[in-house]
Design an enzyme around this catalytic site. Structure first.
Site, PDB file in Angstrom:
ATOM      1  N   GLY A  18      -6.906  94.083 -35.981  1.00 56.38           N
ATOM      2  CA  GLY A  18      -6.205  93.588 -34.806  1.00 56.38           C
ATOM      3  C   GLY A  18      -4.810  93.101 -35.134  1.00 56.38           C
ATOM      4  O   GLY A  18      -4.618  92.345 -36.095  1.00 56.38           O
ATOM      5  N   SER A  19      -3.832  93.511 -34.335  1.00 55.65           N
ATOM      6  CA  SER A  19      -2.441  93.101 -34.568  1.00 55.65           C
ATOM      7  C   SER A  19      -1.934  92.169 -33.478  1.00 55.65           C
ATOM      8  O   SER A  19      -0.738  92.070 -33.240  1.00 55.65           O
ATOM      9  CB  SER A  19      -1.532  94.337 -34.652  1.00 55.65           C
ATOM     10  OG  SER A  19      -1.558  95.071 -33.426  1.00 55.65           O
ATOM     11  N   GLY A  20      -2.865  91.493 -32.796  1.00 54.20           N
ATOM     12  CA  GLY A  20      -2.463  90.492 -31.814  1.00 54.20           C
ATOM     13  C   GLY A  20      -2.009  89.219 -32.504  1.00 54.20           C
ATOM     14  O   GLY A  20      -1.659  89.213 -33.686  1.00 54.20           O
ATOM     15  N   GLU A 181      -0.539  84.585 -11.656  1.00 57.22           N
ATOM     16  CA  GLU A 181       0.816  85.029 -12.001  1.00 57.22           C
ATOM     17  C   GLU A 181       1.129  86.380 -11.381  1.00 57.22           C
ATOM     18  O   GLU A 181       2.237  86.606 -10.874  1.00 57.22           O
ATOM     19  CB  GLU A 181       0.951  85.074 -13.530  1.00 57.22           C
ATOM     20  CG  GLU A 181       0.926  83.679 -14.152  1.00 57.22           C
ATOM     21  CD  GLU A 181       0.764  83.681 -15.661  1.00 57.22           C
ATOM     22  OE1 GLU A 181       1.174  82.698 -16.295  1.00 57.22           O
ATOM     23  OE2 GLU A 181       0.229  84.667 -16.209  1.00 57.22           O
ATOM     24  N   ASP A 319     -10.233  85.647 -29.609  1.00 56.33           N
ATOM     25  CA  ASP A 319     -11.108  85.823 -28.453  1.00 56.33           C
ATOM     26  C   ASP A 319     -12.499  86.318 -28.811  1.00 56.33           C
ATOM     27  O   ASP A 319     -13.393  86.316 -27.968  1.00 56.33           O
ATOM     28  CB  ASP A 319     -10.480  86.819 -27.470  1.00 56.33           C
ATOM     29  CG  ASP A 319      -9.212  86.273 -26.825  1.00 56.33           C
ATOM     30  OD1 ASP A 319      -9.007  85.047 -26.889  1.00 56.33           O
ATOM     31  OD2 ASP A 319      -8.443  87.061 -26.255  1.00 56.33           O
ATOM     32  N   GLN A 331      -2.983  80.247 -28.739  1.00 52.09           N
ATOM     33  CA  GLN A 331      -2.947  79.220 -29.774  1.00 52.09           C
ATOM     34  C   GLN A 331      -4.226  79.190 -30.612  1.00 52.09           C
ATOM     35  O   GLN A 331      -4.184  78.918 -31.816  1.00 52.09           O
ATOM     36  CB  GLN A 331      -2.702  77.848 -29.150  1.00 52.09           C
ATOM     37  CG  GLN A 331      -1.240  77.478 -29.011  1.00 52.09           C
ATOM     38  CD  GLN A 331      -0.521  77.479 -30.336  1.00 52.09           C
ATOM     39  OE1 GLN A 331      -1.035  77.042 -31.355  1.00 52.09           O
ATOM     40  NE2 GLN A 331       0.710  77.969 -30.340  1.00 52.09           N
TER      41      GLN A 331
END
Length: 477
Positions: A18-20, A181, A319, A331
């Site tokens: 994962g590159s998040g 949003e 997550d 965060q």
């Protein structure tokens, strides 16, 4: 074709999935460690997911919130990037298997950091995705942008008042931060940016509906801020409908069941789903191998040091993990990534674990969500803010976490143009963006059964072509 990843067996090998936020910060945290890091992801970019709704509504370009991971890490000599979807994690063999087209790669690890994130959840109704895309990827955002703007264009073309009303009805399912949003920015788009751009319709006539089964908007923010957000949305013309469960979605609209049990239809051309998330399926793989339990969202339980039972060198962060009811926000992933990197670097340096790891301690830096231009809600510790002050705080915090100086400047300029003026510089769409989901789905159906090409009217040629082009690679794999 299967290939082993090129690695130096003499160095400690760290694989990051994962590159998040979690994966990137973990990788950067190992920059000075005596390790080789391989980061594997199904995309080539680091996505700033909280700003996807601004791509979907034409404020930002995808490049501003999704820089190339290779570019971000190009000066980190001990890091390499592999493109591929991870299909298997073998904890016994210490290998990660990933696939990119017809190429399968097996990567060995000494330490593993799993930060594969979450995906949109339709609560068992995955067929809803065809007509109500989520907002979890750049592809999703571009598709949603195309669907929103295409609805205005279709409304301009018709003289039928019923069909025009359907095209000008936009439904957002889910009143969490993303839903709030997005609904607010669709309202800004209709009431500011597109005013005067059409001759047969008034964009101000658009009906924007925000639906949620919950009894309030923004449940994690508490009743006070949720009510403030709802009032602001309503002042912008958004219909906020709470206690409403979506029971069906089709091309023409959706069916809603209210709290009193009454079912009704909302005819709408454009629907967007932001009602729930589910952890990556990799969590289930890890649970089957370790016995760690999964929660209702598919997140896997981890220990105090964010590792799995019997696997002290396998960290699960972001997550995907379930621990002390930590929120699924950026965060949590960032702090988890830094924590894992710190302990891996220290233990490699010391060559052995001479003492127990200190438990992971999450530091809550607050939560915030924009509602519309000049208005947001923010919760920082015991303090709650709403309105313009919260909006300024939101701008500052999000600008800090945009990766890269150039992206920060571009984002700031785009915000200035969109929020102080009426223009939006990213209103380009294409038929491919709108129809790609159907084409990809049809591609798989066509391979299994060529007679299914007719199921998407107007897309038969596109689907058939995609299927024929993909077939050789599928056979080769």
């Amino acid at each position: 074709m299967t290939t082993p990843a090129h690695q130096n067996p003499e160095r400690h090998r760290v694989v990051v999935i994962g590159s998040g936020f979690g994966g990137l910060f973990a990788t950067q945290g190992l920059k000075r460690a005596d390790v080789d890091v391989t980061i594997i992801d199904r995309t080539t970019t680091h996505l700033f997911q909280p700003l996807l709704y601004q791509v979907a509504t034409g404020i930002l370009s995808e490049g501003e919130i999704a820089p190339s991971t290779r570019t971000v890490l190009k000066d980190q000599a001990n890091a390499r990037v592999l493109l591929g979807s991870v299909t298997d994690i073998d904890l016994a063999a210490h290998t990660v298997t990933s696939r990119c087209d017809d190429t399968t790669t097996v990567t060995r690890y000494d330490s593993l950091i799993v930060s594969a994130g979450a995906q949109q959840s339709y609560f068992g109704n995955d067929h809803f995705a065809e007509h109500a895309p989520g907002l979890k990827s750049v592809d999703d955002a571009l598709e949603v942008r195309g669907r929103i703007l295409h609805a205005f264009e279709k409304a301009e073309l018709t003289d039928d008042p019923v069909e025009r009303a359907r095209q000008l009805t936009f439904v957002v399912v889910g009143a969490g931060p993303t839903g709030v949003e997005l609904a607010g920015q669709i309202a800004e788009l209709a009431h500011r940016t597109l005013v005067g751009a059409f001759r047969s319709i008034s964009p101000k006539a658009a009906r924007i509906v925000l639906l949620d089964a919950a009894p309030q908007v923004l449940p994690p923010f508490g009743a006070k801020l949720g009510s403030a957000a709802a009032r602001t949305l309503q002042s912008k013309g958004v219909e906020v409908e709470l206690g409403s469960i979506v029971t069906d979605v089709d091309a023409h609209g959706l069916t809603v069941k209210d709290a009193d049990g009454h079912s009704r239809r909302i005819e709408a051309a454009c629907k967007v789903w932001s009602a729930g998330v589910a952890a990556s399926p990799l969590a289930k793989q890890l649970a089957e191998q370790t016995g760690a339990p999964l929660d209702r969202a598919g997140r896997i339980s981890v220990g105090a040091d964010l590792t799995l039972p019997g696997q002290p060198n396998v960290f699960v962060i972001g997550d995907m993990m379930s621990r002390d009811q930590l929120p699924g926000v950026a965060q949590t992933a960032i702090q988890g990534g830094r924590y894992a990197a710190k302990h891996i670097a220290r233990e490699v340096r010391e060559t052995s674990r001479s003492h127990e790891r200190a438990p992971f301690q999450y530091r809550d830096k607050g939560s915030m969500a924009t509602v519309c231009r000049f208005s947001a809600v923010a919760q920082v510790g015991r303090f709650e803010f709403s309105g313009f002050v919260a909006w300024l705080l939101w701008l500052a915090v999000h600008l800090v976490y945009v990766v890269g100086f150039r992206s920060r400047i571009a984002t700031l300029l785009s915000w200035t143009s969109s929020f102080l003026g009426r223009g939006r510089g990213q209103l380009t769409t294409s038929a491919q963006q709108i129809r790609a989901r159907a084409a990809v789905t049809g591609q798989h159906n066509q391979i299994r059964n060529p007679r299914l090409a007719h199921i998407e009217p107007g897309l038969g040629n596109l689907i058939g072509t995609a299927a024929r082009e993909a077939e050789p690679a599928t056979r080769a794999s």
